[in-house]
Design a protein around this motif. Sequence first.
Motif, PDB file in Angstrom:
ATOM      1  N   ASP A  72      12.790   1.604  -1.262  1.00 18.03           N
ATOM      2  CA  ASP A  72      13.618   1.198  -0.118  1.00 18.03           C
ATOM      3  C   ASP A  72      12.943   1.584   1.199  1.00 18.03           C
ATOM      4  O   ASP A  72      13.025   0.855   2.187  1.00 18.03           O
ATOM      5  N   ALA A  73      12.220   2.738   1.210  1.00 16.95           N
ATOM      6  CA  ALA A  73      11.488   3.135   2.427  1.00 16.95           C
ATOM      7  C   ALA A  73      10.373   2.139   2.719  1.00 16.95           C
ATOM      8  O   ALA A  73      10.146   1.742   3.864  1.00 16.95           O
ATOM      9  N   ALA A  74       9.704   1.721   1.646  1.00 16.99           N
ATOM     10  CA  ALA A  74       8.628   0.739   1.835  1.00 16.99           C
ATOM     11  C   ALA A  74       9.199  -0.577   2.351  1.00 16.99           C
ATOM     12  O   ALA A  74       8.605  -1.215   3.222  1.00 16.99           O
ATOM     13  N   GLY A  75      10.363  -0.938   1.850  1.00 19.43           N
ATOM     14  CA  GLY A  75      11.008  -2.158   2.315  1.00 19.43           C
ATOM     15  C   GLY A  75      11.363  -2.069   3.786  1.00 19.43           C
ATOM     16  O   GLY A  75      11.193  -3.013   4.558  1.00 19.43           O
ATOM     17  N   ILE A  86       0.841  -1.201   0.000  1.00 16.80           N
ATOM     18  CA  ILE A  86       0.000   0.000   0.000  1.00 16.80           C
ATOM     19  C   ILE A  86       0.870   1.242   0.000  1.00 16.80           C
ATOM     20  O   ILE A  86       0.651   2.191  -0.762  1.00 16.80           O
ATOM     21  N   ALA A  87       1.918   1.216   0.854  1.00 14.09           N
ATOM     22  CA  ALA A  87       2.782   2.385   0.979  1.00 14.09           C
ATOM     23  C   ALA A  87       3.452   2.702  -0.353  1.00 14.09           C
ATOM     24  O   ALA A  87       3.507   3.862  -0.774  1.00 14.09           O
ATOM     25  N   SER A  88       3.941   1.659  -1.057  1.00 12.63           N
ATOM     26  CA  SER A  88       4.647   1.942  -2.309  1.00 12.63           C
ATOM     27  C   SER A  88       3.666   2.377  -3.398  1.00 12.63           C
ATOM     28  O   SER A  88       4.006   3.198  -4.250  1.00 12.63           O
ATOM     29  N   SER A  89       2.442   1.853  -3.336  1.00 11.96           N
ATOM     30  CA  SER A  89       1.478   2.292  -4.342  1.00 11.96           C
ATOM     31  C   SER A  89       1.034   3.731  -4.079  1.00 11.96           C
ATOM     32  O   SER A  89       0.562   4.425  -4.964  1.00 11.96           O
ATOM     33  N   LEU A  90       1.193   4.179  -2.823  1.00 10.75           N
ATOM     34  CA  LEU A  90       0.869   5.573  -2.517  1.00 10.75           C
ATOM     35  C   LEU A  90       2.033   6.497  -2.841  1.00 10.75           C
ATOM     36  O   LEU A  90       2.009   7.681  -2.501  1.00 10.75           O
ATOM     37  N   GLY A  91       3.077   5.959  -3.427  1.00  6.45           N
ATOM     38  CA  GLY A  91       4.154   6.828  -3.899  1.00  6.45           C
ATOM     39  C   GLY A  91       5.375   6.834  -2.992  1.00  6.45           C
ATOM     40  O   GLY A  91       6.259   7.673  -3.129  1.00  6.45           O
ATOM     41  N   MET A  92       5.447   5.880  -2.051  1.00  7.33           N
ATOM     42  CA  MET A  92       6.630   5.840  -1.188  1.00  7.33           C
ATOM     43  C   MET A  92       7.791   5.172  -1.952  1.00  7.33           C
ATOM     44  O   MET A  92       7.558   4.287  -2.782  1.00  7.33           O
TER      45      MET A  92
END
Lengths: 383, 291
Positions: free
Chosen positions: A310-313, A301-307
Amino acid sequence: MRFIFKTDYDQDIRILKHSGYWWSYGILLAVLAALPFVVGSYLQSQVVFVLIYAIVGVALMILTGFTGQASLGHAAFLAIGAYTAAYLQKLGVPFIVYFPAAAILTGIVGAMVGFPALRLTGIYLVIATIAFAFIVEEILARWESVTHGNEGMRVRTLDIVGIPLPRDGEAFYFLCLFTLVGCILLALNLLRSPTGRAFIAIRDSETAGKSMGIDLAAYKVKSFAISAAITGLAGVLFAHKMTFISPEMFTLLLSIEFIMVIIIGGAFGVHGAVFGAIFIVMVDPFLTALKDDVPVLAAGIASSLGMASDAAGKLRDTMSSIGSAAGLKGAIYGLIIMMFILFEPYGLYGRWLKVKLFFQLFPLYKKATFKRQKTYVKSERNR
Amino acid sequence: MLDFIQQLVSGIALGCVYGLIALGFVLIYKATEVVNFAQGDLMMMGGFFVFTFIGLLGLDYWLGFLFAVCGMAVFGMATERVLVRPILGYPQFSIVMATIGLGYFLRSIAGMIWGTDDLKIDTPFSNGVFKIGDLVLAHDKLSVIVATVILCAVLYAFFNYTRMGTAMRATSENMLAAYYMGIPVKRVVSLIWAISAAVAATAGVLLAPITFIHSNVGLALGLKAFPAAVLGGFGSIPGALVGGLIIGVIETLAGFYLPQGWKDVAPYIVLLVVLLVRPQGLFGPSMRKKV
C-alpha cells in the motif's frame, strides 16, 4: 585518425571533405529514405515535425549562429510563410508557384526587418525582433479579409500538379526531407562562399570586418533575408502539416523554441540545427512516456526493496500526480535551457564532436581542447 | 477633455507599473550588462511571497511586505550565484536564454506550488479612492506611482553619489579594471541582483491588489516593461521611468481612442520608431565604436 593533406584551395572548402563523408551521409540518407516504411504513423509524423523544425533551425543558424544577429521573431516569419501558402492556395495558385512565392515574400519582409537591425546590436536587436513578431501576430489577428483573424484558416491538402500529398503520407515526408536537405546544402554552400565568410566575419568582429572592406549593412540585410526566406519555406510545410493555422500558434513561445533548437543543438554548425530539432520535438513524447512509466517503475522498485504494497501504491500515486501537474512541462523546459547553457554550452553537436575526438585521439584526449576562455565582461556600450 | 485627463492619469499609473519593473531590468543591466528576462517572473514570485506571508500566515501588511522584499532579495542573490555567475562573461545572448529558461521554470513552479487561480490580498490601499474635482484615482494606483518615484530617486542617488554605486558603475564599464581597482566585483554583482529582485518584489506587492497574483502575471507585464526599459535607454534609471510612462500612456490612449487591437501593438510600433531614430534609446549614452 585520418590525416588529410591539403594541396589546393578547393580541398579546403569542399563540402564532403573525404570519402568517409560519402559513407556516413549516404547511410544516413538511406536510413531516412527507409524510415517512413519502417516506423509507425505517429513516429513518422513526429519526424516530419523534426524536419520542419530543422529547416527553421538551419535558417536561424545562418542568422544567429553565423552572422551573430539574435532574433526572437522567427515565429513571425514562419507565420508569414504559412499564411501566404494558405491564402494563395485558397486563390487556386498551384503549389509550385506558392512554395517559392512564400519564400520570396518572407525574404522581403526579412530584409525589411533587417534594415532597422543595421543600427541595433545585442539586446536592442532582440527587443526589435520581439516587437516585430508582436506586430505581425496582431496584423494576422486583425486583417480578417485575408487571414480570417482569430478564427484561423483551414489549409487544404497539398497537391502538386494534380497529385495530392496528404499530410500523413510518405510523399509529404519526402517533400519535407528534400526541402531540408536542399536548405542544408544551400546553407553549406553559402557558408563557403565569400558571402558566408563575410557573415562569419561580422559575427566575430564587426569592426574588423568593416576594416576588411565588408559592407556591414548589405550583408546583415542579406543574412536576414536568407534566413527569413528559408523560414518561410518551413512555414508552408508547417501550414500543410497542421492543416489549420491561427495567429495564436505563432507566439513568442514558438520563437523561443526555435532559439532553443539552435542553442541545444550547438550554435556553431549546421549539424546543430538538426540535433536541436530532434531534441526539441522528441522531448514532448518522451516526457509523456516518462509520466506514465516512471511512477509504476518507481513503485515496482520500491516494493521489490521490501516496501509494503500500500505504501508503494501511495508512492506511485504521488509521483503520477506530480507528473501530471499542469506546468511540469514548462519547468522541465526551463531546466533544460538552463542546464544546457551552464554545462553544455556547445550543445549536442559539441558533445558529439567531443566524443568523436575522444575516440580519434584515444589515449591522448585533453579536456582543455574544448574549454571556453573565460572572459571578463567588457561593456558593449562602447564596443 | 475630462476623459482625456482621466485616461492620461490611468496611463501614468500603468506606466509607473512598467517603470517599476523596468527599473529592475535597468539595475542589473547597468551593473553587469546582463539582461534578465526573468524580471517579470521575479515580480510574480514577490507577489506569491507576500500572499504566503499575509494571506496564509496572517501577518500584518507592512511586516509581510518587508519579509517578501527581504526574501526576494535573498532569492535574487541565490539566482545570481547559481545561474548567472558561472556564465558571466560569455556572449550576452546565452545569458538572455538562461534567464528565459529561469522564467519558464519559475512560472511553472509557482503554478505548481500556489495553484493557477487568481489570488488576492487585502491591503491598506485596496478600495480607497482619491478625488480631485471629477478626476478619480484609486489608492492602490496612487501607491504604485508614489513608490516608483521614490524608488527611482533613491536608486538614482545610490548609483551616483555613494561609494557602492560608483563601484557598480565601474564594474559595468569594465569588469577587469574594476578588479584591479580593488572593487569586490563578485559581491557587487550579488548585491545588484539582490536589489533588483527586491525592486521586483516591491512591484509585485504593490500590484497584488490591482492585477491579482497568478503565475502568468510576470510574463505579461515583463513583456511590456521590457520595451519600456529599451525605450528609455537600457542602463538609465530615469530612462526606465520615462520609458515606462511613455509606454503606459500610449497604451492607455491607444486603447481609448484607436480601434480595437491597437492597444497592444501601439507601444511596440512606437518602440520600433524610436529605435530607428535613436538606436540607444531616449536616455542611453551615445554608442561609439572603438577598436
